[in-house]
Design an enzyme around this catalytic site. Structure first.
Site, PDB file in Angstrom:
ATOM      1  N   ARG A  87      47.949  62.528  36.207  1.00  0.00           N
ATOM      2  CA  ARG A  87      46.538  62.522  35.790  1.00  0.00           C
ATOM      3  C   ARG A  87      46.395  61.552  34.624  1.00  0.00           C
ATOM      4  NH1 ARG A  87      45.765  67.834  34.115  1.00  0.00           N
ATOM      5  NH2 ARG A  87      45.458  68.403  36.293  1.00  0.00           N
ATOM      6  N   ARG A 157      43.681  67.831  25.962  1.00  0.00           N
ATOM      7  CA  ARG A 157      43.702  67.027  27.179  1.00  0.00           C
ATOM      8  C   ARG A 157      42.561  66.008  27.209  1.00  0.00           C
ATOM      9  NH1 ARG A 157      45.825  71.208  31.887  1.00  0.00           N
ATOM     10  NH2 ARG A 157      47.628  71.984  30.733  1.00  0.00           N
ATOM     11  N   LYS A 222      47.163  75.047  26.776  1.00  0.00           N
ATOM     12  CA  LYS A 222      46.330  73.869  26.955  1.00  0.00           C
ATOM     13  C   LYS A 222      45.031  73.996  26.172  1.00  0.00           C
ATOM     14  CE  LYS A 222      44.573  75.746  31.329  1.00  0.00           C
ATOM     15  NZ  LYS A 222      44.510  75.537  32.792  1.00  0.00           N
ATOM     16  N   LYS A 224      41.046  71.996  25.683  1.00  0.00           N
ATOM     17  CA  LYS A 224      40.124  71.050  26.297  1.00  0.00           C
ATOM     18  C   LYS A 224      38.910  70.834  25.403  1.00  0.00           C
ATOM     19  CE  LYS A 224      41.564  72.499  30.921  1.00  0.00           C
ATOM     20  NZ  LYS A 224      41.160  73.117  32.205  1.00  0.00           N
ATOM     21  N   CYS A 447      38.729  72.519  44.145  1.00  0.00           N
ATOM     22  CA  CYS A 447      39.956  71.961  43.588  1.00  0.00           C
ATOM     23  C   CYS A 447      40.828  71.432  44.725  1.00  0.00           C
ATOM     24  CB  CYS A 447      40.706  73.017  42.784  1.00  0.00           C
ATOM     25  SG  CYS A 447      41.433  74.322  43.793  1.00  0.00           S
ATOM     26  N   CYS A 453      49.219  71.490  45.442  1.00  0.00           N
ATOM     27  CA  CYS A 453      49.272  72.333  44.242  1.00  0.00           C
ATOM     28  C   CYS A 453      50.218  73.514  44.457  1.00  0.00           C
ATOM     29  CB  CYS A 453      47.883  72.840  43.879  1.00  0.00           C
ATOM     30  SG  CYS A 453      47.898  73.907  42.416  1.00  0.00           S
ATOM     31  N   CYS A 492      43.171  79.177  43.585  1.00  0.00           N
ATOM     32  CA  CYS A 492      43.795  80.216  42.757  1.00  0.00           C
ATOM     33  C   CYS A 492      42.852  80.481  41.586  1.00  0.00           C
ATOM     34  CB  CYS A 492      45.179  79.758  42.289  1.00  0.00           C
ATOM     35  SG  CYS A 492      45.149  78.607  40.894  1.00  0.00           S
ATOM     36  N   CYS A 496      40.496  75.279  38.008  1.00  0.00           N
ATOM     37  CA  CYS A 496      40.333  73.828  38.108  1.00  0.00           C
ATOM     38  C   CYS A 496      39.032  73.417  38.784  1.00  0.00           C
ATOM     39  CB  CYS A 496      41.520  73.213  38.852  1.00  0.00           C
ATOM     40  SG  CYS A 496      43.088  73.406  37.989  1.00  0.00           S
TER      41      CYS A 496
END
Length: 583
Positions: A87, A157, A222, A224, A447, A453, A492, A496
């Site tokens: 990414r 990110r 993470k 954002k 996603c 994935c 899931c 995303c």
């Protein structure tokens, strides 16, 4: 607007207990270097060791394999076909045509799928890059001024920004702040340059502060960040930890309302996890944005849960210590007091398709890219669409740049009026523009999920196009042709595809099975609530049919689907995420 935030009596600022193993590997990684270089030399396997499997994420990559052929390879006693997904870092989503042509060629020559995928993180991904091509991939990006630093892992990110920043001076300045925030919060270690670009290491001493903001163990989870311009919440700010809502006077940016603690990921069956909307901390003048960003990140760095990664995101820190205490700590670290929030309102989200004229007289064309997948489709539902070739042909003649949106779409920006007809013809000839695309299809998103994935429990990207066909037929049957429902599918519960901000959100539970959520609003300021659990595709369509029939007959004038299902008592409104979401 005043900003009364929740308080917690006797808050637990630091979670005690044995740290998650990710904390060990970050501490031992020598500032994200690990033994990645040694792994690259090991050609006996296409994958990485367990620690490096995690560390390469901070370099913008995930190790994956083709799950469609995993079982067959097991029968042949072969390891999974390991590869990486990369990414790119692209704050604000801007990419020039030289860069586009470079990534287009790399996708053709060195990826298993040949596609460029536009993501909900306002950037692009390569899928299916084998180990011998990984260093070449990074060096190709570097040759055109791109990288993938900190687009995954326990770091800040890719920074999102309201798309097309040349529509106004405000858009341009907001984009500039997105790039400043991205640079300010990047890891300062030189690990990326040393490993992938062959830069020589500069030795440091124990007294050197390598990571003044992220720290030696980086963040607990993470993180954002976004910059958004009302009234269009096109980046879904409530999916993010830190958000700067642009406030203007007379068309000029004067500052930001700062919202903290949004996030959508959860775990099936674990009521201690949940989606959460961000809290509005208040207004700051624009020149304080970097100080506030660093203060929020360092507070989360120090107070975030390093024991249980499922509760390590900023949203859980705020609920544990209280948003009021978190804001006070941010103020102390930044040396500034938040003012009362300035008035703003989100009225819609998503992208405005077609041509828009900018303040500089240039034209900007927003293209709908289903699932964000740019590929020449030889067979199947999209047969005849040559999206990748079309974008390449546009890039060869276009004198402006491209803007990727947070909704998997693409803007051909800065088109000279004399070139408008030529670019539109190329786009139409290659299937990049179609007058037959419905409002429903443009309001739907998924996603990637299978086959790449490793977390996917159910199909998403491959399921969505046919699902939209069925929903279009249902809407027409119920006298709702031309209407649309914000529909999102994720393989899931990790968030995303942002299903937890959809009017209908489908979250994968198992092969062909989904949890069905209802009730987000058009502005993206409310999370939905579970309606049906573990239902198959036939049941989903039957429920959408029945609900759409009621919506058609019972709705108030102009009432959106998500608002209707709450007013009609079909689901309860989620006001406070943790309490109401699972009740």
């Amino acid at each position: 607007m005043s900003n009364d935030l929740p308080k917690v009596e006797n808050p637990v600022l630091i979670v005690e207990g044995k740290h998650a193993d990710n904390e060990r590997l970050k501490a031992e990684s020598d500032y994200l270097r690990g033994t990645i270089l040694e792994d690259l030399q090991d050609r006996m396997t296409g994958g990485f060791t367990p620690d490096n499997f995690q560390l390469i994420r901070t370099h913008g990559m995930y190790q994956q394999d083709d799950r469609d052929i995993r079982a067959e390879r097991q029968k042949q006693k072969l390891e999974p076909l390991h590869n990486v997904m990369l990414r790119a870092r692209l704050p604000g989503g801007i990419i020039n045509t030289e860069q586009w042509l470079a990534i287009d060629k790399f996708a053709d020559d060195h990826t298993s799928y040949g596609s460029i995928r536009l993501t909900t993180r306002q950037t692009f991904q390569f899928h299916g890059v084998l180990k011998p091509n990984i260093k070449l991939m990074h060096q190709t990006l570097n040759s055109v001024g791109l990288d993938s630093i900190a687009t995954a892992g326990d770091v800040n990110r890719n920074v999102l920004c309201t798309s097309n920043p040349v529509e106004s001076e405000l858009h341009q300045e907001a984009y500039e702040w997105a790039t400043k925030l991205s640079e300010h919060l990047l890891p300062k270690t030189r690990a990326y340059a040393e490993i992938w670009l062959d830069e020589e290491r500069v030795e440091t001493t124990e007294d050197d502060v390598i990571e003044p903001i992220l720290g030696s163990n980086y963040l607990p989870r993470k993180f954002k960040t976004t910059v958004v311009i009302p009234p269009n919440n096109d980046i879904d700010l409530h999916a993010n930890d830190l958000n700067f809502v642009a406030i203007s006077e007379d068309g000029k940016l004067i500052g930001f309302n700062v919202l903290v603690g949004g996030g959508l990921a959860m775990t099936h069956g674990d009521n201690a996890t949940y989606p959460r909307c961000a809290d509005d901390f208040g207004f700051i003048p624009k020149e304080k944005a970097l100080d506030i960003a660093a203060a929020v990140v360092t507070t989360q760095r120090d107070w975030g849960n390093r024991v249980n990664r499922k509760n390590a995101k900023t949203k859980y820190t705020l609920d544990r210590v209280g948003a009021h205490a978190f804001r006070e700590e941010v103020e102390a670290r930044a040396g500034i007091k938040f003012e009362d929030s300035r008035p703003y309102k989100f009225t819609h989200r998503g992208d405005n398709f077609g041509w828009v004229k900018g303040i500089d007289g240039k034209e900007h064309l927003t293209l709908f890219i289903e699932n964000g997948r740019i590929l020449d489709f030889p067979v199947g539902q999209f047969e005849g669409k040559q999206l990748k070739t079309g974008m390449r042909e546009i890039a060869k003649i276009h004198e402006g740049d491209f803007r990727l949106t947070a909704n998997q779409n693409l803007i051909v920006a800065g088109v000279d009026p004399k070139d408008k007809a030529t670019i539109e013809k190329i786009a139409r000839d290659h299937g990049l523009i179609s007058d037959k695309v419905s409002n429903q299809r443009m309001s739907s998103m998924a996603c990637v999920a299978f086959p790449t994935c490793p977390l996917a429990m159910a199909e998403a990207e491959r399921y969505l196009p046919g699902l939209v066909d069925d929903v279009e037929a249902i809407l027409e049957k119920n006298n709702l042709a031309g209407e649309s429902i914000i529909l999102r599918v994720t393989g899931c519960p990790n968030g995303c595809g942002r299903a937890m901000l959809a009017e209908i959100g489908l979250v994968g539970k198992g092969p062909g099975k989904y949890n069905m959520y209802l009730g987000a609003d058009l502005a993206g300021t409310r999370v939905p609530k579970i309606y049906k659990e573990n239902v198959d595709e036939a049941t989903i369509l039957a429920e959408i049919d029945a609900l759409s029939a009621r919506w058609s007959k019972e709705r108030n004038e102009g009432e959106a689907f998500g608002d209707f299902v709450i007013r009609a008592g079909i689901v309860a409104e989620v006001v406070i995420s943790a309490r109401d979401f699972h009740a």
